[in-house]
Enzyme design. Structure first.
Site, mmCIF file in Angstrom:
data_model
loop_
_atom_site.group_PDB
_atom_site.id
_atom_site.type_symbol
_atom_site.label_atom_id
_atom_site.label_comp_id
_atom_site.label_asym_id
_atom_site.label_seq_id
_atom_site.Cartn_x
_atom_site.Cartn_y
_atom_site.Cartn_z
ATOM 1 N N GLU A 182 0.825 -1.210 0.000
ATOM 2 C CA GLU A 182 0.000 0.000 0.000
ATOM 3 C C GLU A 182 0.862 1.264 0.000
ATOM 4 O OE1 GLU A 182 -3.739 2.143 2.344
ATOM 5 O OE2 GLU A 182 -2.578 0.603 3.368
ATOM 6 N N LYS A 219 -2.623 -2.094 -3.018
ATOM 7 C CA LYS A 219 -3.682 -1.208 -2.531
ATOM 8 C C LYS A 219 -3.244 0.215 -2.831
ATOM 9 C CE LYS A 219 -6.522 0.025 1.470
ATOM 10 N NZ LYS A 219 -7.019 -0.377 2.793
#
Length: 301
Positions: A182, A219
């Site tokens: 992420e 992500k």
């Protein structure tokens, strides 16, 4: 402990092809007070860290056990460490999610962010990560999530972010779990679009260094240019690309996500928007169900 091969294979099949989104239920110590305030629990309502985490666990338990939170629309859920070690509906949280609901559990493993340098914030060191990964594998956890933040389109900073993310990813893969990388881009960055182009290029370079059979997830902040991250979604080393809401409202996040059909949601604040401890069960269920319906539709667009 290594993951159970049969459970892992079933979780992977669901995560690869299932319709739905990933619920982010992983607020840590730094973000929990804000999440509780939004839930109608002010800081004077609890005394100390243990009481704070008890409040947030009650909120997460209420979400997980609510009727709308089902595998019909929710593919996975990201848990904070204390939530993984806690109990929901009389069983360990991940067991309730997977065995009870058919929802794939993930674990947040990062320990927060370093100070900003070169326009980014790297992840702090993660002492004891190998032991934590072994513990998670024994508790039906399928994968992990680790967050760092990009504030500006700085090539050196973005390369450092991506290199660190892939370094941690290899450690997770070695433990038999699937990492969600992420590298968030701040939605308020004045150079957001340029940073997104740099990030995609860096991700694709590093993806090509993974070995056959090594699969990760990404992500990412919903891109300004729709479909920007399609090349990453199509890469043979990527299991799935999911989107963070990044501070957008539920409606705006869903509208933006629907423009990038190869991404599915992994929302936190947008999932819990409008939920309150003071709501009746009927009110809570209706509000959560409305959010889940919106996020599911945007993910299935």
């Amino acid at each position: 402990m290594a993951p159970n091969p049969e459970i892992f294979a079933a979780q992977k099949a669901r995560m690869s092809t299932g319709q739905g989104f990933i619920a982010a239920l992983d607020q840590s110590g730094g973000s929990t007070p804000k999440a509780l305030r939004l839930y109608g629990v002010d800081e004077d309502a609890y005394d100390g860290e243990d009481a704070m985490f008890a409040e947030i666990h009650e909120m997460r338990s209420r979400i997980i056990t609510a009727a709308p939170f089902s595998s019909d629309k929710v593919l996975g859920a990201i848990l904070f460490e204390k939530t993984m070690r806690g109990v929901v509906d009389g069983k360990p949280t991940a067991e309730t999610l997977w065995s009870g609901l058919g929802i794939v559990p993930f674990l947040k493993i990062d320990k927060g962010l370093e100070d900003k340098a070169d326009g980014v914030q790297l992840m702090k060191p993660m002492p004891g990560l190998d032991a934590l990964l072994q513990e998670a594998a024994g508790l039906m956890i399928f994968g992990t999530k680790e967050r760092s933040v990009i504030h500006e389109a700085n090539a050196d900073g973005i390369e450092a972010i991506v290199a660190q993310q892939f370094e941690v990813a290899r450690q997770v893969l070695a433990a038999g779990l699937v990492p969600i990388l992420e590298p968030e881009i701040d939605i308020h960055s004045p150079t957001k679009e340029a940073a997104e182009d740099m990030l995609l290029a860096a991700i694709l370079r590093h993806l090509d260094t993974l070995e056959e059979g090594q699969e990760i997830m990404l992500k990412l902040t919903i891109p300004t240019k729709p479909g920007l991250y399609d090349p990453a979604a199509d890469h043979p080393r990527v299991l799935r690309v999911v989107a963070l809401s990044g501070g957008y409202s539920t409606d705006e996040a869903c509208a933006r996500l629907a423009e990038s059909p190869k991404m599915i949601a992994s929302f936190s604040r947008a999932l819990t928007e409008g939920l309150s401890k003071q709501q009746t069960e009927a009110e809570f269920t209706a509000a959560l169900g409305s959010n889940i319906d919106k996020i599911y539709k945007a993910s299935a667009a």
